[in-house]
Design an enzyme around this catalytic site. Structure first.
Site, mmCIF file in Angstrom:
data_model
loop_
_atom_site.group_PDB
_atom_site.id
_atom_site.type_symbol
_atom_site.label_atom_id
_atom_site.label_comp_id
_atom_site.label_asym_id
_atom_site.label_seq_id
_atom_site.Cartn_x
_atom_site.Cartn_y
_atom_site.Cartn_z
ATOM 1 C CG ASP A 55 -0.222 -0.432 2.481
ATOM 2 O OD1 ASP A 55 0.976 -0.097 2.622
ATOM 3 O OD2 ASP A 55 -0.841 -1.089 3.324
ATOM 4 C CG ASP A 57 1.134 3.837 4.527
ATOM 5 O OD1 ASP A 57 -0.040 3.604 4.170
ATOM 6 O OD2 ASP A 57 1.830 3.007 5.129
ATOM 7 C CG ASP A 138 9.427 0.706 12.578
ATOM 8 O OD1 ASP A 138 9.610 1.435 11.584
ATOM 9 O OD2 ASP A 138 8.853 -0.397 12.504
#
Ligand code: ATP
Ligand code: MG
Length: 421
Positions: A55, A57, A138
């Site tokens: 996907d 983002d 992260d």
């Protein structure tokens, strides 16, 4: 502010044509309204690796409210982490506002950010700049931004270099980053299994100190992340990592790491993903919790009420697992039905066959029986083969197979003769 590394994206094979046009519609609309807007995260990482992103983002300087003012069809979602879902055609593009990393504020809790007593972040809605947004992510390889206006990659954290060198590195101090969000540990293993990259030795050192914190992570998030771990076509590799790092113990205290059934189910799931067949976390939870369910069945055994006691055993196994991982009801129901059908598949009766075969969980229960027969319970092989033949047969042949079952002889109580003295 430090200057980021800016890389010409097209020289890395990343051109606007490779990006979903609907994601570009979103970034273009935000830029036209005077905001910054970039593609970020998994899509940039995967495009640079020559893979197809799952996907796209978007990260932007616009607040969720401003995003909603610019884009026509949006929905605000999340509480811990507010984002906007923008609908473009039939696609949903996730748009998140730049956020600060915890070290950038005074560390105190406010309405916008909250920690619990373990240092785990509960709410994270303090907005920031692009640079701050990069540092709160992260892994370095997940913090690369694609600027669709200048067609550049923007790298504040050394992620581009790590991507080129197959390295998984957390941004900031590993122990702190894993403590404030223990789910990152699972993400780390997911990317290791998916990309085959090396985990930074500094992270390896702290894993034993932080892995128990997974038990205090929100059970609903754990379910989502674990589903991703096992549904992405790399379940077998991920399972091995969870065993190697002793994380199985934390997540599934009752699942034996050396189980042949579990290993086969993981490999089977990967094969299904590769063939484009549907997979469900329900099936893997049924496999992972099976030994615990069996043990409870034996404990509760009341031979004259087999269904009742297995149903209670199933409820108990699932209830205890829910403390760690919140398995949504539709999946826990799937697990229970798959288990309870096992006995009916092993001892089928010629009557009521239509109902059994038409049961919504019949196919899963049959697959489960096959796996059991192939791995740990060879005595089930004959019955599993019988079912394979039954499903492949036409009506006449099915009637014949049913005939083989006969009617169940009535159980006669026989007195045990006294052993000869
Ligand atoms: P995938 O290919 O599985 O979608 P992804 O990296 O895009 O991988 P997402 O869960 O979609 O993973 O998250 C999007 C981005 O949000 C990540 O790339 C990362 O930058 C950031 N992110 C996600 N989860 C966390 C987290 N727990 N802590 C910090 N940053 C995170
Ligand atoms: Mg993603």
């Amino acid at each position: 502010m430090t200057e980021p590394l800016r890389i010409d994206a097209s020289s890395e094979g990343l051109t606007r044509e490779r990006i979903d046009s609907r994601a570009l519609e979103v970034t273009d609309a935000l830029v036209a309204a005077g905001y910054e807007a970039y593609l970020v995260g998994g899509c940039v990482r995967d495009l640079l690796l020559g893979k197809d992103p799952k996907d796209f983002d978007v990260a932007t300087s616009a607040t969720p409210q401003q995003v909603q003012d610019v884009l026509p069809r949006t929905r605000l979602i999340g509480r811990r982490f507010q984002i906007v879902h923008a609908r473009v055609g039939r696609e949903i593009i996730e748009v998140s506002t730049f956020r600060k990393s915890p070290e950038d504020d005074d560390g105190g809790d406010t309405d916008l950010r909250r920690h619990d007593s373990n240092g785990v972040i509960l709410r994270d809605n303090l907005f920031g700049t692009l640079e701050e947004d990069a540092f709160r992510r992260d892994l370095t390889i997940n913090a690369l931004y694609y600027d669709p206006t200048n067609e550049q990659i923007v790298d504040h954290v050394g992620g581009f270099d790590d991507l080129k060198n197959d390295r998984l590195r957390l941004i900031g101090v590993p122990k702190l980053r894993l403590t404030e969000d223990p789910v990152r540990l699972l993400r780390l293993l997911r990317f290791k299994a998916k990309l085959g990259f090396e985990i930074d030795p500094e992270i390896e050192d702290v894993i034993p100190e932080v892995q128990d914190l997974l038990q205090v992570a929100a059970p609903a998030r754990l379910f989502d992340e674990i589903s991703k771990l096992f549904m992405n076509g790399r379940a077998a590799a991920t399972w091995n990592l969870l065993c190697d790092y002793d994380i199985v113990n934390v997540l599934f205290p009752c699942a034996p790491p050396d189980s042949a059934l579990i290993a086969a189910a993981m490999a089977n799931t990967d094969a299904r993903v590769a063939e484009g067949k549907p997979v469900t976390p329900g099936f893997l939870f049924a496999v992972l919790l099976w030994p615990d369910f069996l043990a409870r069945c034996h404990e509760l055994a009341e031979p004259d009420k087999p269904l009742e006691f297995s149903s209670r055993a199933a409820d108990e196994t699932l209830r205890l697992q829910q403390h760690i991982i919140a398995v949504p009801r539709r999946f826990s129901q799937f697990v229970k039905e798959t288990w309870l059908l096992q006995q009916r598949l092993i001892q089928p009766k010629s009557k009521g066959m239509g109902t059994l075969v038409g049961h919504p969980r019949f196919r899963a229960a049959y697959d489960f029986l096959l796996l059991r027969a192939e791995t740990e319970e060879e005595h089930l092989k004959e019955r599993a083969d019988w079912w394979t033949r039954y499903q492949e047969s036409d009506e006449d042949a099915q009637a014949q197979l049913r005939g083989q079952l006969g009617t169940k002889p009535r159980r006669r109580r026989r007195r045990r003769s006294k052993p000869a003295q």
